[in-house]
Design a protein around this motif. Structure first.
Motif, PDB file in Angstrom:
ATOM      1  N   LYS A 208      -7.480  16.436 -17.553  1.00 25.90           N
ATOM      2  CA  LYS A 208      -8.461  15.467 -17.996  1.00 25.90           C
ATOM      3  C   LYS A 208      -7.336  14.604 -19.157  1.00 25.90           C
ATOM      4  CE  LYS A 208     -12.989  17.167 -17.250  1.00 25.90           C
ATOM      5  NZ  LYS A 208     -14.324  17.524 -17.777  1.00 25.90           N
ATOM      6  N   GLU A 209      -6.342  14.047 -18.493  1.00 24.69           N
ATOM      7  CA  GLU A 209      -5.397  13.583 -19.456  1.00 24.69           C
ATOM      8  C   GLU A 209      -5.994  12.093 -19.612  1.00 24.69           C
ATOM      9  OE1 GLU A 209      -1.841  13.326 -17.636  1.00 24.69           O
ATOM     10  OE2 GLU A 209      -2.822  13.130 -15.719  1.00 24.69           O
ATOM     11  N   ASP A 210      -5.597  11.337 -20.752  1.00 29.95           N
ATOM     12  CA  ASP A 210      -5.883  10.053 -21.057  1.00 29.95           C
ATOM     13  C   ASP A 210      -5.389   9.007 -19.765  1.00 29.95           C
ATOM     14  OD1 ASP A 210      -6.945   7.838 -22.866  1.00 29.95           O
ATOM     15  OD2 ASP A 210      -4.802   7.047 -22.442  1.00 29.95           O
ATOM     16  N   HIS A 211      -6.516   8.190 -19.343  1.00 32.58           N
ATOM     17  CA  HIS A 211      -6.263   7.482 -18.125  1.00 32.58           C
ATOM     18  C   HIS A 211      -5.049   6.254 -18.415  1.00 32.58           C
ATOM     19  CE1 HIS A 211      -8.232   3.648 -19.398  1.00 32.58           C
ATOM     20  NE2 HIS A 211      -8.865   4.509 -20.004  1.00 32.58           N
ATOM     21  N   HIS A 212      -4.825   5.844 -19.588  1.00 34.27           N
ATOM     22  CA  HIS A 212      -3.726   5.065 -19.852  1.00 34.27           C
ATOM     23  C   HIS A 212      -2.263   5.686 -19.727  1.00 34.27           C
ATOM     24  CE1 HIS A 212      -6.410   1.815 -21.180  1.00 34.27           C
ATOM     25  NE2 HIS A 212      -7.040   2.658 -22.198  1.00 34.27           N
ATOM     26  N   ALA A 213      -2.193   6.763 -20.226  1.00 30.79           N
ATOM     27  CA  ALA A 213      -0.905   7.508 -19.931  1.00 30.79           C
ATOM     28  C   ALA A 213      -0.853   7.830 -18.418  1.00 30.79           C
ATOM     29  CB  ALA A 213      -1.055   8.893 -20.818  1.00 30.79           C
ATOM     30  N   PHE A 214      -1.916   8.330 -17.550  1.00 30.52           N
ATOM     31  CA  PHE A 214      -1.666   8.538 -16.159  1.00 30.52           C
ATOM     32  C   PHE A 214      -1.347   7.259 -15.504  1.00 30.52           C
ATOM     33  CE2 PHE A 214      -3.726   8.437 -12.057  1.00 30.52           C
ATOM     34  CZ  PHE A 214      -3.272   9.470 -11.544  1.00 30.52           C
ATOM     35  N   GLU A 215      -1.851   6.048 -15.959  1.00 33.87           N
ATOM     36  CA  GLU A 215      -1.773   4.854 -15.303  1.00 33.87           C
ATOM     37  C   GLU A 215      -0.179   4.353 -15.510  1.00 33.87           C
ATOM     38  OE1 GLU A 215      -4.570   2.604 -17.002  1.00 33.87           O
ATOM     39  OE2 GLU A 215      -6.072   3.383 -15.886  1.00 33.87           O
ATOM     40  N   GLN A 216       0.239   4.491 -16.802  1.00 36.05           N
ATOM     41  CA  GLN A 216       1.606   4.005 -17.156  1.00 36.05           C
ATOM     42  C   GLN A 216       2.566   5.182 -16.295  1.00 36.05           C
ATOM     43  OE1 GLN A 216       2.385   4.138 -21.306  1.00 36.05           O
ATOM     44  NE2 GLN A 216       4.504   3.516 -21.076  1.00 36.05           N
ATOM     45  N   LEU A 217       2.314   6.511 -16.464  1.00 31.29           N
ATOM     46  CA  LEU A 217       3.391   7.026 -15.442  1.00 31.29           C
ATOM     47  C   LEU A 217       3.374   6.918 -14.155  1.00 31.29           C
ATOM     48  CD1 LEU A 217       5.130   9.861 -15.639  1.00 31.29           C
ATOM     49  CD2 LEU A 217       3.070  11.034 -15.344  1.00 31.29           C
ATOM     50  N   LEU A 218       2.220   6.577 -13.506  1.00 32.86           N
ATOM     51  CA  LEU A 218       2.067   6.217 -11.925  1.00 32.86           C
ATOM     52  C   LEU A 218       3.016   4.909 -11.814  1.00 32.86           C
ATOM     53  CD1 LEU A 218      -0.782   6.676  -9.690  1.00 32.86           C
ATOM     54  CD2 LEU A 218       0.321   4.426  -9.808  1.00 32.86           C
ATOM     55  N   VAL A 219       2.631   3.721 -12.715  1.00 38.30           N
ATOM     56  CA  VAL A 219       3.693   2.603 -12.645  1.00 38.30           C
ATOM     57  C   VAL A 219       5.076   2.800 -12.295  1.00 38.30           C
ATOM     58  CG1 VAL A 219       4.034   0.281 -13.444  1.00 38.30           C
ATOM     59  CG2 VAL A 219       1.775   1.395 -13.127  1.00 38.30           C
ATOM     60  N   GLU A 220       5.409   3.790 -13.754  1.00 39.53           N
ATOM     61  CA  GLU A 220       6.760   3.876 -13.801  1.00 39.53           C
ATOM     62  C   GLU A 220       7.443   4.777 -12.600  1.00 39.53           C
ATOM     63  OE1 GLU A 220       7.275   6.097 -17.513  1.00 39.53           O
ATOM     64  OE2 GLU A 220       6.730   4.409 -18.624  1.00 39.53           O
ATOM     65  N   SER A 221       6.689   5.673 -12.016  1.00 43.22           N
ATOM     66  CA  SER A 221       7.133   6.563 -10.897  1.00 43.22           C
ATOM     67  C   SER A 221       7.144   5.619  -9.748  1.00 43.22           C
ATOM     68  CB  SER A 221       6.181   7.642 -10.790  1.00 43.22           C
ATOM     69  OG  SER A 221       6.270   8.429 -11.952  1.00 43.22           O
ATOM     70  N   LEU A 222       6.263   4.717  -9.596  1.00 42.64           N
ATOM     71  CA  LEU A 222       6.233   3.860  -8.413  1.00 42.64           C
ATOM     72  C   LEU A 222       7.449   2.783  -8.568  1.00 42.64           C
ATOM     73  CD1 LEU A 222       4.959   2.797  -5.683  1.00 42.64           C
ATOM     74  CD2 LEU A 222       3.528   1.196  -7.289  1.00 42.64           C
ATOM     75  N   GLU A 223       7.794   2.383  -9.684  1.00 45.94           N
ATOM     76  CA  GLU A 223       9.083   1.734  -9.839  1.00 45.94           C
ATOM     77  C   GLU A 223      10.396   2.299  -9.338  1.00 45.94           C
ATOM     78  OE1 GLU A 223       9.453  -0.063 -13.794  1.00 45.94           O
ATOM     79  OE2 GLU A 223       7.566  -1.413 -13.452  1.00 45.94           O
ATOM     80  N   ARG A 224      10.227   3.540  -9.676  1.00 48.76           N
ATOM     81  CA  ARG A 224      11.465   4.169  -9.549  1.00 48.76           C
ATOM     82  C   ARG A 224      11.518   4.598  -7.986  1.00 48.76           C
ATOM     83  NH1 ARG A 224      10.200   7.341 -14.119  1.00 48.76           N
ATOM     84  NH2 ARG A 224       9.131   9.003 -13.004  1.00 48.76           N
ATOM     85  N   PHE A 225      10.437   4.656  -7.183  1.00 50.82           N
ATOM     86  CA  PHE A 225      10.226   5.064  -5.828  1.00 50.82           C
ATOM     87  C   PHE A 225      10.679   3.665  -5.053  1.00 50.82           C
ATOM     88  CE2 PHE A 225       7.958   3.665  -2.023  1.00 50.82           C
ATOM     89  CZ  PHE A 225       8.517   4.842  -1.109  1.00 50.82           C
TER      90      PHE A 225
ATOM     91  N   MET B 272       0.791  -1.203   0.136  1.00 46.41           N
ATOM     92  CA  MET B 272       0.113  -0.003   0.091  1.00 46.41           C
ATOM     93  C   MET B 272       0.921   1.283   0.022  1.00 46.41           C
ATOM     94  SD  MET B 272      -2.554  -1.352   2.837  1.00 46.41           S
ATOM     95  CE  MET B 272      -3.486   0.440   3.147  1.00 46.41           C
ATOM     96  N   PHE B 273       0.286   2.223  -0.828  1.00 47.54           N
ATOM     97  CA  PHE B 273       1.405   3.465  -1.065  1.00 47.54           C
ATOM     98  C   PHE B 273       0.553   4.582  -0.945  1.00 47.54           C
ATOM     99  CE2 PHE B 273       3.247  -0.137  -3.359  1.00 47.54           C
ATOM    100  CZ  PHE B 273       4.603  -0.267  -2.818  1.00 47.54           C
ATOM    101  N   ARG B 274       1.164   5.841  -0.865  1.00 47.81           N
ATOM    102  CA  ARG B 274       0.577   7.044  -0.659  1.00 47.81           C
ATOM    103  C   ARG B 274       0.980   7.783  -1.686  1.00 47.81           C
ATOM    104  NH1 ARG B 274      -3.672   9.562   1.516  1.00 47.81           N
ATOM    105  NH2 ARG B 274      -2.975   8.813   3.735  1.00 47.81           N
ATOM    106  N   CYS B 275       0.268   8.438  -2.460  1.00 41.06           N
ATOM    107  CA  CYS B 275       0.946   8.967  -3.896  1.00 41.06           C
ATOM    108  C   CYS B 275      -0.007  10.493  -3.984  1.00 41.06           C
ATOM    109  CB  CYS B 275       0.332   8.300  -5.160  1.00 41.06           C
ATOM    110  SG  CYS B 275       0.407   9.243  -6.765  1.00 41.06           S
ATOM    111  N   ILE B 276       0.824  11.747  -3.959  1.00 43.52           N
ATOM    112  CA  ILE B 276       0.615  12.794  -4.134  1.00 43.52           C
ATOM    113  C   ILE B 276       0.728  13.186  -5.652  1.00 43.52           C
ATOM    114  CG2 ILE B 276       0.823  15.289  -3.395  1.00 43.52           C
ATOM    115  CD1 ILE B 276       1.370  14.465  -0.569  1.00 43.52           C
ATOM    116  N   ALA B 277      -0.140  13.558  -6.122  1.00 44.58           N
ATOM    117  CA  ALA B 277       0.058  14.026  -7.542  1.00 44.58           C
ATOM    118  C   ALA B 277      -0.278  15.527  -7.723  1.00 44.58           C
ATOM    119  CB  ALA B 277      -1.080  13.290  -8.597  1.00 44.58           C
ATOM    120  N   ARG B 278       0.705  15.859  -8.427  1.00 42.27           N
ATOM    121  CA  ARG B 278       0.886  17.334  -8.214  1.00 42.27           C
ATOM    122  C   ARG B 278       0.754  17.983 -10.060  1.00 42.27           C
ATOM    123  NH1 ARG B 278       6.717  18.629  -5.437  1.00 42.27           N
ATOM    124  NH2 ARG B 278       7.362  17.032  -7.196  1.00 42.27           N
ATOM    125  N   TYR B 279      -0.062  19.102  -9.875  1.00 45.40           N
ATOM    126  CA  TYR B 279      -0.435  19.714 -11.307  1.00 45.40           C
ATOM    127  C   TYR B 279      -0.163  20.954 -11.411  1.00 45.40           C
ATOM    128  CZ  TYR B 279      -2.627  15.110 -12.665  1.00 45.40           C
ATOM    129  OH  TYR B 279      -2.782  14.032 -13.144  1.00 45.40           O
TER     130      TYR B 279
END
Length: 595
Positions: free
Chosen positions: A427-444, A413-420
């Motif tokens: 209202k970005e494409d949810h696939h791009a949002f999900e891919q970016l989130l997974v890549e960022s979580l891997e880096r974390f 379980m993780f806490r994620c703060i998304a900054r805009y």
């Protein structure tokens, strides 16, 4: 209306009905161009505004020299005493009309979000004030010779050959003055929303350079409809002027009060000077307020009615929002309870990533407990997403997400703060949002393992005085696997390979199967489990909160929370989740907050 009223004396048959229709057409055109942004509108109006002030000053100088140059003696403040001595009560009543000579000064400083401070100071001191002073002196000189022209002093004092150019310029200048008030309204509403004192509305930022240049469609069209109604109902500039006078003096008194508080609490000015400021300026403003309040029944009630309405809306929204947030903070799930449930969370963990949106930046929201109670299973990876807006135009994608682990490793379980930023596409494409989130979580996860390994290495150096250490792959301790007490997913675990890599920052894009034997095996397991969860899909977990007053609350609180605040919540802009997510990927759970 004041600008267009000049046609009543020049065009035969141009009566009140024509004046109202023409004013409404101009208003509709003005509000229609707001969506193009302040900078574009200001660039278009700037030449007309310069021409307007130049014409005011030039006509004022012309009238002074033509009719009576001795009007310059009015600069002597002794004439104030003579004026009130001669007119007494009538002089006090005339102050209500004098207020209209200084309106606009407040609007200029209300536009600080749209223009810089030096630009306003330079414009006011070198252009606006001198030209207005010359214009009023010229009109006074004209009235000394033509006292019968008091009702149409502005257009009558204009030389005959310049009437039409001045009329066009005056109309454009009136539009510009309205533009300043509209821009100031957008700024005030945005600041109230940022403070949690106004319902959430759609805000469009029209400039990449200045954050304050915004456009709020709902407020724009609300103002347009209200202005049309006021013009159509009042049909007279006199009553509208009375309303405007009360509004302006009220703003001045509020500004004086707030500046006094700033002097005392922030600037920490000398107490004597801080008290002298409201005594001097506040006394003058109260005298003007007493004069304009005499016109309360002649149109002056309008701004008080609007102010009362917006005060009720803002207080209701702030009151309900504070109670809801306090209820969320009180209802947070304790960490002891999460540890008692174990890594299975008291239910079944199934493949997939659950994104739970909430406004809390710390702790586990109570709505998550509602999901655990209502659902037979929960996702293998859970991310608590909190969206925050920062005062920069664009946030780079590599800096979009900030992660923090919640509970031990085996909970996943993780806490994620998304900054805009204010120009980022929400209202970005949810696939791009999900891919970016997974890549960022891997880096974390990689960075976390690297930090833990570094801390362990430093700790070993403190315990061992020998500077030379050897690395033996055969004796590698599989620390971390023991922390994963419960398998994350049912079924066989991904095999661990022996391909060698090191914990270098450039490796987050490598697949989970390309791992190092020197790397913490628990990290390899987490990355492989994250990939499997990502392949299984994302589910957006949203809480549908209903705020209700407790049964023992007083009647007024029940009325405000259960009806007024509930109505605002149903009709205002939605909360955090603003991506284009298919409905099949959304799961909602009802949550009632008793406040």
């Amino acid at each position: 209306m004041s600008a267009v009223s000049g046609l009543q004396g020049r065009i035969p048959g141009f009566g009140t009905d024509a004046l109202v229709v023409t004013s409404i057409i101009i208003l509709v055109g003005l509000f229609s161009i707001q969506r193009f942004g302040t900078s574009k509108v200001g660039f278009m109006f700037a030449p007309a505004l310069a021409l307007w002030f130049f014409s005011l000053g030039a006509i004022g100088i012309y009238n002074m020299f033509k009719y009576d140059i001795t009007v310059l003696k009015a600069i002597n403040p002794f004439y104030i005493y003579l004026f009130f001595k001669k007119n007494s009560t009538n002089g006090w009543s005339a102050l209500g009309g004098c207020v209209l000579c200084i309106t606009g000064a407040e609007a200029m400083f209300a536009d600080l979000g749209h223009f810089s401070v030096p630009s306003i100071q330079i414009a006011f001191t070198t252009v606006v004030f001198p030209c207005l002073l010359l214009a009023y002196m010229g009109q006074a000189a004209y009235l000394l010779k033509n006292p019968h022209a008091a009702s149409r002093i502005f257009y009558d004092s204009v030389p005959d050959g310049l009437f039409w150019p001045v009329f066009v310029t005056a109309t454009v200048a009136a539009v510009i003055a309205s533009q300043a008030m509209i821009s100031a309204s957008f700024s005030c509403v945005k600041q109230a929303m940022a403070l949690g004192c106004f319902p959430r509305l759609k805000i469009i930022h029209t400039s990449k350079k200045m954050m304050g240049q915004i456009y709020i469609p709902v407020i724009n069209y609300f103002l347009m409809v209200m202005c049309i109604i006021v013009v159509a109902v009042f049909r007279s500039t006199t009553q509208i002027a009375n309303a405007y006078g009360i509004a302006e003096v009220g703003v001045m008194i509020v500004s004086t009060t707030l500046v006094t508080l700033v002097m005392l609490l922030i600037w920490q000015t000398n107490l004597f000077l801080a008290i002298c400021f409201p005594l001097i300026f506040g006394t003058i403003e109260l005298i003007y307020l007493s004069a304009v309040l005499s016109k309360l029944l002649e149109g002056g009630w309008l701004p008080l009615a609007f102010a009362s309405f917006f005060l009720c809306v803002m207080y209701t929204w702030n009151y309900g929002s504070v109670l809801k947030y306090q209820s969320e903070v009180r209802g947070k799930i304790s960490m002891d309870l999460m540890l008692e449930l174990g890594s299975s969370l008291g239910t079944v963990r199934v493949p997939g990533i659950g994104l739970l949106y909430n406004e809390l930046v710390q702790g586990i929201p109570s709505v998550f407990g509602q999901f655990l109670l209502d659902l037979p299973a929960i996702h293998s990876t859970v991310v608590f997403v909190c969206i925050k807006y920062v005062p920069v135009p664009v946030v780079p994608q590599e800096e979009r997400f900030l992660f923090r682990r919640v509970c031990p490793k085996d909970y996943h379980m993780f806490r994620c703060i998304a900054r805009y930023g204010y120009k980022d596409i929400r209202k970005e494409d949810h696939h791009a949002f999900e891919q970016l989130l997974v890549e960022s979580l891997e880096r974390f996860l990689r960075k976390e393992a690297q930090d833990l390994a570094l801390e362990g290495s430093l700790h070993e150096r403190d315990l061992d005085s020998i500077s030379m250490t050897s690395k033996d792959d055969d004796n590698q301790d599989l620390d971390g696997i023991g922390d994963l007490k419960t398998p994350l997913l049912q079924g066989p675990r991904t095999d661990e390979t022996g391909a060698s890599t090191s914990l270098r920052p450039q490796l987050p894009e490598l697949p989970a199967s390309v791992m190092s034997v020197d790397e913490d095996p628990s990290l390899e397991y987490e990355l492989s489990a994250l990939k499997e969860a990502s392949d299984s899909g994302f589910t957006y977990l949203l809480g549908h909160g209903d705020v209700r007053a407790t049964k023992n609350s007083v009647f007024l609180k029940k009325l405000v929370v259960n009806y007024f605040y509930a109505f605002l919540r149903r009709n205002c802009r939605g909360g955090a989740a603003t991506m284009r997510v298919p409905h099949m990927n959304i799961m909602r759970v009802g949550m009632t907050y008793m406040v």
